[in-house]
Design an enzyme around this catalytic site. Structure first.
Site, short mmCIF file in Angstrom:
data_model
loop_
_atom_site.label_atom_id
_atom_site.label_comp_id
_atom_site.label_asym_id
_atom_site.label_seq_id
_atom_site.Cartn_x
_atom_site.Cartn_y
_atom_site.Cartn_z
N ASP A 20 -8.08 3.60 1.18
CA ASP A 20 -7.19 4.12 2.22
C ASP A 20 -8.02 4.64 3.41
OD1 ASP A 20 -5.34 5.44 3.72
OD2 ASP A 20 -4.55 6.68 2.07
N ASN A 78 2.27 1.42 4.37
CA ASN A 78 2.57 0.14 5.03
C ASN A 78 2.31 0.21 6.54
OD1 ASN A 78 5.46 -2.03 5.59
ND2 ASN A 78 3.40 -2.64 5.07
N CYS A 112 0.87 -1.18 0.00
CA CYS A 112 0.00 0.00 0.00
C CYS A 112 0.90 1.22 0.00
CB CYS A 112 -0.99 -0.02 1.16
SG CYS A 112 -0.22 -0.03 2.80
N CYS A 139 -1.41 0.66 7.38
CA CYS A 139 -2.85 0.37 7.50
C CYS A 139 -3.24 -0.86 6.67
CB CYS A 139 -3.70 1.57 7.07
SG CYS A 139 -3.40 3.06 8.05
N ARG A 140 -3.40 -0.69 5.35
CA ARG A 140 -3.98 -1.76 4.54
C ARG A 140 -3.08 -2.96 4.33
NH1 ARG A 140 -5.14 2.15 -0.27
NH2 ARG A 140 -3.23 3.02 0.64
N SER A 141 -1.82 -2.72 3.93
CA SER A 141 -0.99 -3.90 3.62
C SER A 141 -0.60 -4.72 4.86
CB SER A 141 0.22 -3.54 2.75
OG SER A 141 1.07 -2.62 3.38
P1 4NP Z 1 -1.79 2.77 4.11
O1 4NP Z 1 -2.44 4.13 4.69
O2 4NP Z 1 -1.23 3.13 2.74
O3 4NP Z 1 -2.94 1.84 4.02
O4 4NP Z 1 -0.73 2.35 5.09
C1 4NP Z 1 -1.73 5.32 4.79
C2 4NP Z 1 -0.86 5.51 5.82
C3 4NP Z 1 -0.18 6.71 5.95
C4 4NP Z 1 -0.36 7.71 5.01
C5 4NP Z 1 -1.24 7.51 3.96
C6 4NP Z 1 -1.92 6.31 3.84
N1 4NP Z 1 0.32 8.95 5.15
O5 4NP Z 1 0.08 9.85 4.33
O6 4NP Z 1 1.14 9.10 6.07
#
Ligand code: 4NP
Length: 159
Positions: free
Chosen positions: A128, A14, A11, A16-18
């Site tokens: 997201d 790294n 994702c 939340c989703r992955s």
């Molecule tokens: P992820 O979510 O891609 O599912 O881990 C996010 C985590 C952090 C950020 C964006 C999306 N960020 O902008 O810090």
């Protein structure tokens, strides 16, 4: 002995989703006693959260499903593209980002939207949740569990 099937969930951050997908898929293959057949990891297209545990909201929801997330965030590397058999991305941005890293069709073919393995007819993406509420994190967890089942069934058909 047959080589392990190497699966990388990707994702943006790294956190939340992955990691949620990594935890859900690891949990599923363990329940099915198939864990010896797999190498499973996750990473982000960014290094924004390098070395961090998954977001507390992600970990909290996973805990409610009996899944403990201990993964530390890391950024995708070029060698990941070669090493892993499946590069499972969460949304179109991840897809284009990963795809932009290679011109090799053999690697491009490994990049799949994880959401295409969901059991309903919804959009093939895992949205997201980072700037959203707890319900969005629960939806992510439901979706990655559902897609894990679909992906394992897919592997059963082709491997
Ligand atoms: P992820 O979510 O891609 O599912 O881990 C996010 C985590 C952090 C950020 C964006 C999306 N960020 O902008 O810090």
């Amino acid at each position: 002995m047959k080589e392990k099937i190497k699966v990388l969930f990707i994702c943006l951050g790294n956190i939340c989703r992955s990691p949620a997908a990594e935890g859900a898929f690891k949990n599923l293959v363990k329940q099915r006693k198939l864990d010896h057949l797999f190498e499973i990891d996750s990473c982000g297209t960014s290094g924004y959260h390098d070395g961090e545990l998954a977001d507390p909201r992600t970990r909290k929801v996973a805990e409610t499903r009996g899944i403990r997330l201990t993964h530390l965030s890391r950024k995708l590397t070029k060698s990941d593209l070669i090493h892993f058999d499946y590069l499972l991305v969460m949304d179109e941005n991840n897809f284009h980002e990963v795809r932009s890293l290679t011109n090799e069709s053999k690697i491009q073919d490994k990049i799949l939207l994880f959401g295409k393995f969901r059991s309903d007819a919804g959009a093939p993406i895992v949205p997201d949740p980072y700037y959203k509420n707890e319900t969005a994190f629960e939806k992510v967890q439901d979706l990655v569990e559902d897609c894990s089942l679909g992906f394992l069934n897919f592997l059963g058909e082709i491997e």
